[in-house]
Design an enzyme around this catalytic site. Structure first.
Site, PDB file in Angstrom:
ATOM      1  N   ARG A  16      82.329  10.702  11.365  1.00  0.00           N
ATOM      2  CA  ARG A  16      81.051  10.528  12.066  1.00  0.00           C
ATOM      3  C   ARG A  16      81.080   9.398  13.092  1.00  0.00           C
ATOM      4  NH1 ARG A  16      77.197   9.957   7.157  1.00  0.00           N
ATOM      5  NH2 ARG A  16      79.169   9.537   6.130  1.00  0.00           N
ATOM      6  N   GLU A 154      76.195  11.483  -8.297  1.00  0.00           N
ATOM      7  CA  GLU A 154      76.196  11.626  -6.841  1.00  0.00           C
ATOM      8  C   GLU A 154      75.024  12.491  -6.398  1.00  0.00           C
ATOM      9  OE1 GLU A 154      78.335   9.909  -4.654  1.00  0.00           O
ATOM     10  OE2 GLU A 154      78.514   8.969  -6.615  1.00  0.00           O
ATOM     11  N   LYS A 351      91.297 -22.768  37.895  1.00  0.00           N
ATOM     12  CA  LYS A 351      92.286 -22.243  36.954  1.00  0.00           C
ATOM     13  C   LYS A 351      93.378 -23.272  36.717  1.00  0.00           C
ATOM     14  CE  LYS A 351      96.101 -20.484  37.638  1.00  0.00           C
ATOM     15  NZ  LYS A 351      97.296 -19.825  38.163  1.00  0.00           N
ATOM     16  N   ASN A 377      85.873 -35.233  46.471  1.00  0.00           N
ATOM     17  CA  ASN A 377      84.877 -34.245  46.875  1.00  0.00           C
ATOM     18  C   ASN A 377      85.605 -33.085  47.543  1.00  0.00           C
ATOM     19  OD1 ASN A 377      81.827 -33.732  47.319  1.00  0.00           O
ATOM     20  ND2 ASN A 377      82.862 -33.170  49.227  1.00  0.00           N
ATOM     21  N   TYR A 387      99.791 -19.591  45.517  1.00  0.00           N
ATOM     22  CA  TYR A 387     100.712 -18.460  45.278  1.00  0.00           C
ATOM     23  C   TYR A 387     101.344 -18.036  46.592  1.00  0.00           C
ATOM     24  CZ  TYR A 387     102.110 -13.869  43.398  1.00  0.00           C
ATOM     25  OH  TYR A 387     102.802 -12.761  42.987  1.00  0.00           O
TER      26      TYR A 387
HETATM   27  C1  UD1 Z   1      80.356   6.526  -2.606  1.00  0.00           C
HETATM   28  C2  UD1 Z   1      79.946   6.554  -4.064  1.00  0.00           C
HETATM   29  C3  UD1 Z   1      78.424   6.563  -4.167  1.00  0.00           C
HETATM   30  C4  UD1 Z   1      77.860   5.358  -3.458  1.00  0.00           C
HETATM   31  C5  UD1 Z   1      78.359   5.311  -2.022  1.00  0.00           C
HETATM   32  C6  UD1 Z   1      77.953   3.997  -1.388  1.00  0.00           C
HETATM   33  C7  UD1 Z   1      81.671   7.814  -5.251  1.00  0.00           C
HETATM   34  C8  UD1 Z   1      82.033   9.109  -5.820  1.00  0.00           C
HETATM   35  N1  UD1 Z   1      80.487   7.756  -4.677  1.00  0.00           N
HETATM   36  O1  UD1 Z   1      79.905   7.709  -2.014  1.00  0.00           O
HETATM   37  O2  UD1 Z   1      78.038   6.541  -5.518  1.00  0.00           O
HETATM   38  O3  UD1 Z   1      76.452   5.401  -3.472  1.00  0.00           O
HETATM   39  O4  UD1 Z   1      79.790   5.382  -1.980  1.00  0.00           O
HETATM   40  O5  UD1 Z   1      78.244   4.042  -0.014  1.00  0.00           O
HETATM   41  O6  UD1 Z   1      82.408   6.866  -5.333  1.00  0.00           O
HETATM   42  N2  UD1 Z   1      87.454   6.469   0.485  1.00  0.00           N
HETATM   43  C9  UD1 Z   1      88.812   6.523   0.383  1.00  0.00           C
HETATM   44  N3  UD1 Z   1      89.408   7.670  -0.015  1.00  0.00           N
HETATM   45  C10 UD1 Z   1      88.713   8.779  -0.353  1.00  0.00           C
HETATM   46  C11 UD1 Z   1      87.306   8.724  -0.259  1.00  0.00           C
HETATM   47  C12 UD1 Z   1      86.698   7.560   0.155  1.00  0.00           C
HETATM   48  O7  UD1 Z   1      89.480   5.547   0.669  1.00  0.00           O
HETATM   49  O8  UD1 Z   1      89.341   9.775  -0.714  1.00  0.00           O
HETATM   50  C13 UD1 Z   1      86.819   5.228   0.916  1.00  0.00           C
HETATM   51  C14 UD1 Z   1      86.094   5.384   2.236  1.00  0.00           C
HETATM   52  O9  UD1 Z   1      86.933   5.004   3.321  1.00  0.00           O
HETATM   53  C15 UD1 Z   1      84.926   4.422   2.104  1.00  0.00           C
HETATM   54  C16 UD1 Z   1      84.638   4.418   0.612  1.00  0.00           C
HETATM   55  O10 UD1 Z   1      85.814   4.896  -0.012  1.00  0.00           O
HETATM   56  O11 UD1 Z   1      85.272   3.123   2.471  1.00  0.00           O
HETATM   57  C17 UD1 Z   1      83.447   5.267   0.250  1.00  0.00           C
HETATM   58  O12 UD1 Z   1      83.691   6.588   0.651  1.00  0.00           O
HETATM   59  P1  UD1 Z   1      82.530   7.569   1.029  1.00  0.00           P
HETATM   60  O13 UD1 Z   1      83.101   8.882   1.352  1.00  0.00           O
HETATM   61  O14 UD1 Z   1      81.673   6.931   2.067  1.00  0.00           O
HETATM   62  O15 UD1 Z   1      81.748   7.641  -0.360  1.00  0.00           O
HETATM   63  P2  UD1 Z   1      80.409   8.366  -0.620  1.00  0.00           P
HETATM   64  O16 UD1 Z   1      80.674   9.784  -0.886  1.00  0.00           O
HETATM   65  O17 UD1 Z   1      79.434   8.017   0.434  1.00  0.00           O
HETATM   66 CA    CA Z   2      79.539   6.399   2.522  1.00  0.00          CA
END
Ligand code: UD1
Ligand code: CA
Length: 457
Positions: A16, A154, A351, A377, A387
């Site tokens: 996004r 979730e 500079k 002055n 240069y």
């Molecule tokens: C997650 C939480 C949710 C919480 C929300 C807060 C879970 C299942 N859900 O949801 O309860 O309210 O965050 O913002 O944990 N990421 C990875 N690898 C992955 C998936 C995610 O590194 O496979 C990282 C993302 O880069 C991010 C963070 O984990 O920094 C959260 O991922 P995101 O997909 O935003 O989680 P949500 O589904 O929004």
């Molecule tokens: Ca998120």
């Protein structure tokens, strides 16, 4: 003290954001989102910080200087539980693991310390928040009687009743390593999104009779995440306003706290005044009684006591002495050192030059690679021709020199003490002390000359 491991989740694609660069590399206050999280984590003095990268991971890793970080790679983003599994081999057998998100940059040290204090060897803790609009977040489900946390559900898996719960999971949690090692392999992906949810371990904890405590952040913005550029901009303003408030608490006059941008560190003495729309980058140090006019940009600058920077001035990698007057519309470039009471006026570019006390260049000049003495002055429109097309050369102007307007000083050159340069001169040779030196053709007048007239076609 229990061992502390930190896992920062930063593998998400961040679709996004509509961007070519990984989400966590987007900047907030001039610093990548992930760097904010790393900096806060480092202040906890953990035994290890592990960052889980995936999407654009190499770019993330290359742009962060680390000696204390370990990197885990999550090839496919199969959920937050799956992400932590990739870090599992780096986690100690005992102690605690703190889970942070690379896209939640402003969680504070204080909040994390409170969370750590609530966790014990046999107790989990999570950071929750009460919000008006919980949509999109995981909901904290509590036992109706004991109010103890029983699960995180979730949004997409929640019942209608659960969707009305306004206590949300921020994602930040602390789990004892002994449990994490037991529970991680048990997480399954039999949910609506077919993802491995880290949040499922909360229900596992409850099932095994392990207490799950919760804490809330002091400020709502600590747990605000960045998913798109609009949220990034919103969080930037929150961040800047916080910094502005801190400055005002320390006595700085800000004409409008909503119109200042600090992308680095701004250190201010007393009675410092900053007008609207100024940008500060790198380390900027303003001593007592400094005044900065509207629309100035200062990057890595020290400004001495009582100096006034008038509007629309741009100053980079420079040291400005006390009681100087700079601008409006001055440009001071890297390597410049100005001593006390120096005046640099409108449309003057300086500079890599040193200018001694009480010297002035007030209008339309270029001063480059120069060493300028006291009480000099420099007349309007003077240019140091530093240069030659291949190399840069130095101009030395000694004390008490007066350079007439519209003069070119062809470097390398020395203008000796007390000498005067006649306006409109092109000076190519060193000048003697105390003398008037000029290089112009003699002024003549032609009486027989007629202005050309337009020819009719
Ligand atoms: C997650 C939480 C949710 C919480 C929300 C807060 C879970 C299942 N859900 O949801 O309860 O309210 O965050 O913002 O944990 N990421 C990875 N690898 C992955 C998936 C995610 O590194 O496979 C990282 C993302 O880069 C991010 C963070 O984990 O920094 C959260 O991922 P995101 O997909 O935003 O989680 P949500 O589904 O929004
Ligand atoms: Ca998120």
């Amino acid at each position: 003290m229990l061992k502390l491991n930190v896992v920062i989740l930063a593998a998400g694609a961040g679709k996004r954001m509509q961007s070519l660069i990984p989400k966590v590399m987007h900047k907030l206050g001039g610093i990548p989102l992930l760097m904010h999280v790393i900096n806060t984590a480092r202040q906890l003095k953990p035994d290890r910080i592990c960052i889980v990268i995936g999407h654009g991971g190499e770019l993330v890793r290359q742009s962060i200087v680390d000696t204390d970080l370990v990197w885990a790679i999550q090839e496919h983003q199969l959920g937050t539980g799956h992400a932590v599994m990739q870090a599992q081999s780096y986690l100690d057998k005992e102690g605690l693991t703190l889970i942070l998100y690379g896209d939640v940059p402003l969680v504070s040290l204080d909040t994390l310390q409170r969370l750590i204090a609530a966790t014990q060897e046999k107790r989990c803790a999570l950071l929750s928040a009460f919000v008006e609009d919980p949509s999109g977040y995981g909901r904290i489900v509590r036992d109706p009687e004991t109010k103890a946390i029983t699960a995180i559900v979730e949004q997409k898996d929640a019942t209608l009743d659960q969707q009305n719960i306004c206590e949300i999971n921020t994602g930040i949690m602390l789990i004892p390593n002994v449990f994490l090692h037991q529970w991680l392999p048990k997480i399954e992906n039999n949910n609506v999104q077919c993802e491995y949810y880290l949040t499922d371990i909360i229900a596992m904890a409850v099932k095994e009779g392990i207490l799950v405590d919760s804490k809330q952040p002091d400020y709502y913005w600590e747990v605000m995440g960045v998913n798109n550029k609009r949220q990034l901009a919103e969080l930037e303003r929150v961040f800047q306003l916080e910094r502005a408030n801190k400055l005002m608490e320390r006595g700085v006059y800000l004409t409008d706290p909503a119109r200042i941008d600090i992308r680095g560190e701004l250190i201010c003495g007393l009675e410092v005044e900053i007008d609207i729309n100024c940008v500060f980058e790198g380390i900027v140090n303003l001593h007592n009684n400094v005044q900065i006019g509207p629309n100035c940009i200062l990057r890595n600058v020290i400004v001495g006591e009582g100096t006034i920077i008038a509007p629309y001035s741009l100053i980079e990698d420079a040291k400005i002495g006390a009681k100087c007057r700079i601008g409006p519309y001055a440009r001071i470039r890297p390597g410049t050192i100005l001593f006390e009471e120096v005046h640099i006026g409108n449309f003057v570019e300086v500079k890599n030059s040193r200018i001694a006390p009480r010297s002035k260049a007030n209008h339309l000049s270029y001063v480059g690679d120069s060493i300028i003495g006291e009480n000099v002055n420099i007349g309007a429109g003077t240019i140091t021709c530093n240069y030659d097309g291949a190399n840069k050369h130095q101009t030395i102007i000694e004390d008490d020199v007066f350079v007439g307007s519209d003069t070119q000083l062809v470097a390398p050159i020395k203008i000796s003490k007390g000498s005067t340069i006649g306006a409109g001169s092109t000076i190519t040779k060193d000048t003697p002390e105390g003398a008037l030196t000029l290089s112009r053709t003699r002024q003549v007048s032609y009486f027989e000359w007629k202005r050309p007239t337009k020819t009719k076609s």
